[in-house]
Design a protein around this motif. Structure first.
Motif, PDB file in Angstrom:
ATOM      1  N   GLN A  79       0.951  -1.170  -0.052  1.00 54.28           N
ATOM      2  CA  GLN A  79      -0.336  -0.170  -0.010  1.00 54.28           C
ATOM      3  C   GLN A  79       0.732   1.642  -0.120  1.00 54.28           C
ATOM      4  OE1 GLN A  79      -1.987  -0.628   3.689  1.00 54.28           O
ATOM      5  NE2 GLN A  79      -3.821  -1.401   2.185  1.00 54.28           N
ATOM      6  N   GLU A  80       2.129   1.127   0.290  1.00 54.64           N
ATOM      7  CA  GLU A  80       3.057   2.216   0.391  1.00 54.64           C
ATOM      8  C   GLU A  80       3.710   2.333  -0.621  1.00 54.64           C
ATOM      9  OE1 GLU A  80       2.654   4.205   3.045  1.00 54.64           O
ATOM     10  OE2 GLU A  80       1.222   3.134   4.201  1.00 54.64           O
ATOM     11  N   VAL A  81       3.827   1.600  -2.078  1.00 56.97           N
ATOM     12  CA  VAL A  81       4.728   2.107  -3.097  1.00 56.97           C
ATOM     13  C   VAL A  81       3.615   2.862  -3.646  1.00 56.97           C
ATOM     14  CG1 VAL A  81       5.149   1.152  -5.715  1.00 56.97           C
ATOM     15  CG2 VAL A  81       5.058  -0.416  -2.794  1.00 56.97           C
ATOM     16  N   PRO A  82       4.641   4.112  -4.166  1.00 61.24           N
ATOM     17  CA  PRO A  82       4.256   5.417  -4.399  1.00 61.24           C
ATOM     18  C   PRO A  82       3.878   4.908  -6.712  1.00 61.24           C
ATOM     19  CG  PRO A  82       6.685   5.612  -4.157  1.00 61.24           C
ATOM     20  CD  PRO A  82       6.195   3.920  -3.659  1.00 61.24           C
ATOM     21  N   VAL A  83       2.456   4.868  -6.463  1.00 56.11           N
ATOM     22  CA  VAL A  83       2.744   4.732  -7.690  1.00 56.11           C
ATOM     23  C   VAL A  83       2.342   5.691  -8.800  1.00 56.11           C
ATOM     24  CG1 VAL A  83       1.102   3.470  -9.952  1.00 56.11           C
ATOM     25  CG2 VAL A  83       1.628   1.806  -7.454  1.00 56.11           C
ATOM     26  N   PRO A  84       3.641   6.164 -10.105  1.00 62.62           N
ATOM     27  CA  PRO A  84       3.201   7.487 -11.173  1.00 62.62           C
ATOM     28  C   PRO A  84       2.079   7.305 -11.474  1.00 62.62           C
ATOM     29  CG  PRO A  84       5.459   5.702 -11.716  1.00 62.62           C
ATOM     30  CD  PRO A  84       4.735   4.850 -10.526  1.00 62.62           C
ATOM     31  N   ARG A  85       1.475   8.465 -11.687  1.00 61.04           N
ATOM     32  CA  ARG A  85       0.457   8.414 -12.291  1.00 61.04           C
ATOM     33  C   ARG A  85       0.363   8.997 -13.242  1.00 61.04           C
ATOM     34  NH1 ARG A  85      -4.506   6.162  -9.941  1.00 61.04           N
ATOM     35  NH2 ARG A  85      -4.702   6.595 -12.109  1.00 61.04           N
ATOM     36  N   PHE A  86      -0.112   9.419 -14.906  1.00 67.39           N
ATOM     37  CA  PHE A  86       0.230  10.226 -15.693  1.00 67.39           C
ATOM     38  C   PHE A  86      -1.282  10.188 -16.463  1.00 67.39           C
ATOM     39  CE2 PHE A  86       3.987   6.900 -16.206  1.00 67.39           C
ATOM     40  CZ  PHE A  86       4.692   8.177 -16.007  1.00 67.39           C
ATOM     41  N   ASP A  87      -1.430  10.978 -17.596  1.00 66.47           N
ATOM     42  CA  ASP A  87      -2.768  11.418 -18.249  1.00 66.47           C
ATOM     43  C   ASP A  87      -3.780   9.792 -17.961  1.00 66.47           C
ATOM     44  OD1 ASP A  87      -2.712  11.043 -21.265  1.00 66.47           O
ATOM     45  OD2 ASP A  87      -1.356  10.744 -20.419  1.00 66.47           O
ATOM     46  N   ALA A  88      -5.196   9.851 -17.991  1.00 65.88           N
ATOM     47  CA  ALA A  88      -6.028   8.519 -18.399  1.00 65.88           C
ATOM     48  C   ALA A  88      -5.708   8.019 -19.198  1.00 65.88           C
ATOM     49  CB  ALA A  88      -7.284   9.027 -17.828  1.00 65.88           C
ATOM     50  N   ARG A  89      -5.709   8.512 -20.717  1.00 68.84           N
ATOM     51  CA  ARG A  89      -5.544   8.278 -21.574  1.00 68.84           C
ATOM     52  C   ARG A  89      -4.363   7.319 -21.578  1.00 68.84           C
ATOM     53  NH1 ARG A  89      -5.964  10.822 -27.914  1.00 68.84           N
ATOM     54  NH2 ARG A  89      -4.665  10.048 -28.398  1.00 68.84           N
ATOM     55  N   SER A  90      -2.780   7.600 -21.576  1.00 68.51           N
ATOM     56  CA  SER A  90      -1.916   6.866 -21.281  1.00 68.51           C
ATOM     57  C   SER A  90      -2.262   5.858 -20.387  1.00 68.51           C
ATOM     58  CB  SER A  90      -0.960   7.592 -20.731  1.00 68.51           C
ATOM     59  OG  SER A  90      -0.535   8.644 -22.353  1.00 68.51           O
ATOM     60  N   GLU A  91      -2.877   5.751 -19.047  1.00 67.43           N
ATOM     61  CA  GLU A  91      -2.698   4.843 -18.379  1.00 67.43           C
ATOM     62  C   GLU A  91      -3.758   3.836 -19.061  1.00 67.43           C
ATOM     63  OE1 GLU A  91      -3.789   6.364 -14.615  1.00 67.43           O
ATOM     64  OE2 GLU A  91      -1.694   6.814 -14.351  1.00 67.43           O
TER      65      GLU A  91
END
Length: 138
Positions: A79-91
């Protein structure tokens, strides 16, 4: 999705897998962490891709392992692992590719299961084990 929560750092520890519907209800080992996906927050295939990435995601996961002989992960560590986020379309695009790969993997598993059953049937028939041969699917 499940994650191997014990094993060697350069082995199974932290490996993730989407579970196909064909595996629903199948018993699993205690050494798995079940990751319940909330698709409204993050696409499942994207999360799987990130956690499986050997350069980034998996390294962030296994650094949380404790123990020396057989390293172990706890659900709270994940739960503590930071997940990089991108724009919804790319994800979504990444997720779609990952999910398609999972579908192909499930299809390959089904084909392998059918091939093994057919080979077993042929061997049983050739060995004269007719009772066994007739009980196996074609």
């Amino acid at each position: 999705m499940v994650m191997a929560r014990s094993g060697q750092v350069y082995g199974l520890l932290g490996r993730v897998r989407m579970i196909p519907t064909s595996m629903a209800g199948v018993f699993g080992s205690d050494d798995l962490i079940r990751i319940a996906l909330d698709e409204s927050r993050i696409p499942g295939g994207y999360l799987q891709t990130f956690l499986s990435n050997e350069t980034y995601g998996r390294l962030l996961v296994v650094r949380n392992a404790s123990g020396t002989s057989i390293p172990h992960l706890d659900p709270v560590d994940i739960q503590e692992v930071p997940v990089p986020r991108f724009d919804a379309r790319s994800e979504e695009a990444i997720s779609d590719l990952a999910l398609r790969g999972n579908e192909l993997l499930a299809d390959a598993d089904e084909l392998e299961t059918r091939a093994i059953a057919r080979a077993t049937q042929l061997v049983a028939r050739e060995a004269g084990l007719h009772g066994l041969a007739e009980t196996l699917p074609n």
